[in-house]
Design a protein around this motif. Sequence first.
Motif: not given
Length: 405
Positions: A373-400
């Motif tokens: 996540n830090n590499v994404l920010i350092e390469y491209y800027g804060e707006e390109y950081k990973a967005i991680i959403k997760s629900e226990v026993n449901i799953g996880t979604t990562v987008s950037f």
Amino acid sequence: MLNNSRNLNEIIDVNLLQAIQDKLAEITGLAYNIVDFKGNPINNYSNFCDFCSKVRSTEEGMKICYQTNAHAGLEAAIRQQPYVFKCPAGLVDVATPIIVNNNYLGAIFFGQVRTNEDKVDPIKKSNYHSKMCKNNYDLLQDFNKTKYIDYSKIKSIYSLVEIIVKLLVEKSELISVQEELSFNNIKLFKEKEEKKRLEEKIKLYELNSLQMPISLDFMLNTLSTISSLALIEDAAKTQDMIYSLSELFRYNSKNIGTLVSLEKAIENIKIYLKIQSTRFGERIKYEIDIDERVNKVKIPTMILLPFIEYSILNGLCPKKEGGLIKIKGYYDQKDAVIFIKDNGIGIEEDVLFSILNGKCINGSLESNLYNANNVLIEYYGEEYKAIIKSEVNIGTTVSFKLPLA
């Protein structure tokens, strides 16, 4: 280049090296051992053949073997690459040098085989083989029973061993820099320029550790899987696994510190997923859907793997029935969007917050997630950081997002 002040086992994790050595011996059926820069063994031998064991049982044979190891290891260090040679006893060996901070500390040896390549030169002219076997029929029989292996396979194996050594050296150099930085923080705090230099070097190693060394845990687990396959089949699937692992490591070492196309990165991810699917069977399923319009987007070499590795090992594997990971890339105006979704056990909210803020790094998976996540920010800027959403026993979604230009 020689370093007499520190021993190899003070710098490299020899126990880990022994574990890797034993696994490689199981998989390839070849002999392995590790020596210091003087040619003296520093750990237990793995899979030595009867012929070499008998040669080393004599005082003269042991002396010649140690001298040969010292000579071959130094030759490999001078070349800075594996050195293939024929030993005085007539068998082919390979020396892979271990060089840390430009100091030659020792080498990994494997071989004790015969091969078809007539260009493998003796390490030195010697009639030792003829003298030993002339009046000893049993020893000659043992020599003739040693494994015969095609030279192309020797080259494939030494390229894999070379990459494994580079991974361990990279880890050792990172620890060394971290220790140096800690010392300077305490003793030389006023020397700001030195501190800045070391901090920049730490950032470089963190990026390299993200891009190059797929976790050593993964490497050992994969070698264990290959070893198990070798015992139950004959052995096309095993060869395929070794090839996949070699390709994965070769991609990492070749492209470290560079940007690659998304298309090329996805090819590497497919190799990783193939290995994990072999390891876990039907419990791990995956789907990949990448829009051709974003294939040429340039990204840091290993930026995808930490998210995918965490999803599989911390999301899907803890579920008895396993699960599915989906990887999608699509075009969105001026950006490419990467979307990674699993139906695993999820991440608790406080744990996710701690990981993304670097406050709860319990292991290499969490560390790699934070670093990516830090590499994404350092390469491209804060707006390109990973967005991680997760629900226990449901799953996880990562987008950037990744900029198209």
